[in-house]
Scaffold this active site. Structure first.
Site, mmCIF file in Angstrom:
data_model
loop_
_atom_site.group_PDB
_atom_site.id
_atom_site.type_symbol
_atom_site.label_atom_id
_atom_site.label_comp_id
_atom_site.label_asym_id
_atom_site.label_seq_id
_atom_site.Cartn_x
_atom_site.Cartn_y
_atom_site.Cartn_z
ATOM 1 N N ASP A 9 0.857 -1.182 0.000
ATOM 2 C CA ASP A 9 0.000 0.000 0.000
ATOM 3 C C ASP A 9 0.896 1.237 0.000
ATOM 4 O O ASP A 9 1.664 1.457 0.946
ATOM 5 C CB ASP A 9 -0.860 -0.056 1.273
ATOM 6 N N ILE A 10 0.779 2.045 -1.024
ATOM 7 C CA ILE A 10 1.665 3.206 -1.173
ATOM 8 C C ILE A 10 1.466 4.218 -0.044
ATOM 9 O O ILE A 10 2.397 4.974 0.281
ATOM 10 C CB ILE A 10 1.456 3.858 -2.562
ATOM 11 N N ASN A 23 -7.304 11.953 -11.215
ATOM 12 C CA ASN A 23 -8.008 12.286 -12.462
ATOM 13 C C ASN A 23 -7.943 13.799 -12.609
ATOM 14 O O ASN A 23 -7.531 14.504 -11.684
ATOM 15 C CB ASN A 23 -9.447 11.759 -12.462
ATOM 16 N N ASP A 33 -6.052 6.828 -5.556
ATOM 17 C CA ASP A 33 -6.476 8.211 -5.283
ATOM 18 C C ASP A 33 -7.326 8.256 -3.997
ATOM 19 O O ASP A 33 -7.060 9.049 -3.075
ATOM 20 C CB ASP A 33 -7.282 8.706 -6.494
ATOM 21 N N SER A 121 -2.449 4.419 -14.312
ATOM 22 C CA SER A 121 -3.366 3.961 -15.378
ATOM 23 C C SER A 121 -3.638 2.458 -15.382
ATOM 24 O O SER A 121 -4.433 1.978 -16.194
ATOM 25 C CB SER A 121 -2.882 4.383 -16.782
ATOM 26 N N GLY A 123 -5.186 0.599 -13.273
ATOM 27 C CA GLY A 123 -6.366 0.165 -12.534
ATOM 28 C C GLY A 123 -7.628 0.522 -13.292
ATOM 29 O O GLY A 123 -7.896 -0.021 -14.367
ATOM 30 N N VAL A 124 -8.368 1.478 -12.738
ATOM 31 C CA VAL A 124 -9.621 1.926 -13.353
ATOM 32 C C VAL A 124 -9.413 2.339 -14.819
ATOM 33 O O VAL A 124 -10.293 2.130 -15.662
ATOM 34 C CB VAL A 124 -10.194 3.120 -12.549
ATOM 35 N N TYR A 125 -8.270 2.899 -15.141
ATOM 36 C CA TYR A 125 -8.022 3.391 -16.497
ATOM 37 C C TYR A 125 -7.619 2.293 -17.482
ATOM 38 O O TYR A 125 -7.400 2.570 -18.668
ATOM 39 C CB TYR A 125 -7.006 4.536 -16.484
HETATM 40 N N1 AR6 Z 1 -1.262 1.524 -3.029
HETATM 41 C C1 AR6 Z 1 -0.653 1.216 -4.188
HETATM 42 N N2 AR6 Z 1 -1.320 0.937 -5.332
HETATM 43 C C2 AR6 Z 1 -2.667 0.943 -5.272
HETATM 44 C C3 AR6 Z 1 -3.389 1.244 -4.089
HETATM 45 C C4 AR6 Z 1 -2.628 1.546 -2.931
HETATM 46 N N3 AR6 Z 1 -3.211 1.864 -1.765
HETATM 47 N N4 AR6 Z 1 -4.721 1.174 -4.371
HETATM 48 C C5 AR6 Z 1 -4.825 0.814 -5.675
HETATM 49 N N5 AR6 Z 1 -3.594 0.668 -6.215
HETATM 50 P P1 AR6 Z 1 -6.097 3.220 -10.023
HETATM 51 P P2 AR6 Z 1 -5.758 4.601 -12.617
HETATM 52 C C6 AR6 Z 1 -3.196 0.278 -7.574
HETATM 53 O O1 AR6 Z 1 -7.414 2.692 -10.445
HETATM 54 O O2 AR6 Z 1 -5.880 3.320 -13.345
HETATM 55 C C7 AR6 Z 1 -9.298 6.849 -9.581
HETATM 56 O O3 AR6 Z 1 -10.666 6.812 -9.326
HETATM 57 C C8 AR6 Z 1 -4.206 -0.411 -8.449
HETATM 58 O O4 AR6 Z 1 -4.293 -1.798 -8.090
HETATM 59 O O5 AR6 Z 1 -5.931 3.732 -8.657
HETATM 60 O O6 AR6 Z 1 -4.682 5.571 -12.998
HETATM 61 C C9 AR6 Z 1 -8.814 8.231 -9.984
HETATM 62 O O7 AR6 Z 1 -9.525 9.245 -9.328
HETATM 63 C C10 AR6 Z 1 -3.579 -0.218 -9.826
HETATM 64 O O8 AR6 Z 1 -2.557 -1.188 -10.065
HETATM 65 O O9 AR6 Z 1 -5.597 4.418 -11.016
HETATM 66 C C11 AR6 Z 1 -9.057 8.232 -11.459
HETATM 67 O O10 AR6 Z 1 -10.397 8.564 -11.758
HETATM 68 C C12 AR6 Z 1 -2.906 1.158 -9.704
HETATM 69 O O11 AR6 Z 1 -2.870 1.454 -8.301
HETATM 70 C C13 AR6 Z 1 -8.780 6.820 -11.873
HETATM 71 O O12 AR6 Z 1 -9.036 6.021 -10.718
HETATM 72 C C14 AR6 Z 1 -3.648 2.265 -10.412
HETATM 73 O O13 AR6 Z 1 -5.047 2.045 -10.277
HETATM 74 C C15 AR6 Z 1 -7.340 6.625 -12.276
HETATM 75 O O14 AR6 Z 1 -7.169 5.321 -12.745
#
Ligand code: AR6
Length: 168
Positions: A9-10, A23, A33, A121, A123-125
């Site tokens: 967890d970052i 975002n 985020d 990018s 995750g959700v992206y």
């Molecule tokens: N520590 C480290 N990595 C994490 C954590 C954490 N606590 N939580 C999730 N990840 P994402 P994106 C990972 O979706 O794809 C948001 O709603 C996750 O498993 O967080 O850039 C923003 O507001 C994945 O591998 O970011 C934007 O709307 C990575 O972090 C949108 O999501 C990125 O996943 C951005 O999407």
């Protein structure tokens, strides 16, 4: 420059700067985020709202980065960057590389010595892990930066393994 990968967890990292995969609104979201805003507390959102009122009325453009306080996190700053949404039909890799370059440039401007990145990018992206990792590692390796300690903090096994392969 040292590059390492960690699983976890970052928000638990002790570094000068923690990068947020935000975002354009800068007003929070899910994934990393949401975790950063929850753990860091309301001071981060308050500075993001100030940024929206001042320099970023239309939001932070994709591929750019901006710093705020880290609030209660064990860091000096959160650097917010906006990754591109993955598109199978359009190569947005340069925008994803830009997130890492611009975050390091902001870190340099602040005098940060250590930084922790999530897999922007990936995750959700929707960015496929192997490609996201290859772009991230290449961008960081190519960057001219004074940041000595660069960590990728990966939340799940698939993404961790992808970064392990990308680092070689
Ligand atoms: N520590 C480290 N990595 C994490 C954590 C954490 N606590 N939580 C999730 N990840 P994402 P994106 C990972 O979706 O794809 C948001 O709603 C996750 O498993 O967080 O850039 C923003 O507001 C994945 O591998 O970011 C934007 O709307 C990575 O972090 C949108 O999501 C990125 O996943 C951005 O999407």
């Amino acid at each position: 420059m040292g590059i390492e990968i960690l699983k976890g967890d970052i928000t638990k990292q002790h570094v000068d700067a923690i990068v947020n995969a935000a975002n354009s609104s800068l007003l929070g979201g899910g994934g990393v985020d949401g975790a950063i805003h929850r753990a860091g507390g309301p001071a981060i959102l308050a500075e993001c709202q100030d940024l929206r009122r001042s320099h970023y009325g239309k939001g932070l453009p994709t591929g750019q980065a901006v710093a705020t306080t880290a609030g209660r996190l064990d860091a000096h700053w959160v650097i917010h960057t906006v990754g591109p949404v993955y598109s199978p039909g359009e190569d947005r890799g340069e925008l994803l590389a830009s997130c890492y370059r611009e975050s390091l440039a902001v870190a340099d401007s602040l005098g940060a010595d250590s930084i922790a990145f999530p897999a922007v990018s990936a995750g959700v992206y929707g960015w496929p892990a192997a490609s996201a990792a290859a772009i991230a590692v290449a961008a960081v390796r190519a960057a001219e930066t004074n940041v000595a300690d660069i960590r990728f903090v990966l939340f799940n096994d698939e993404v961790y393994t992808a970064f392990e392969r990308a680092l070689g």
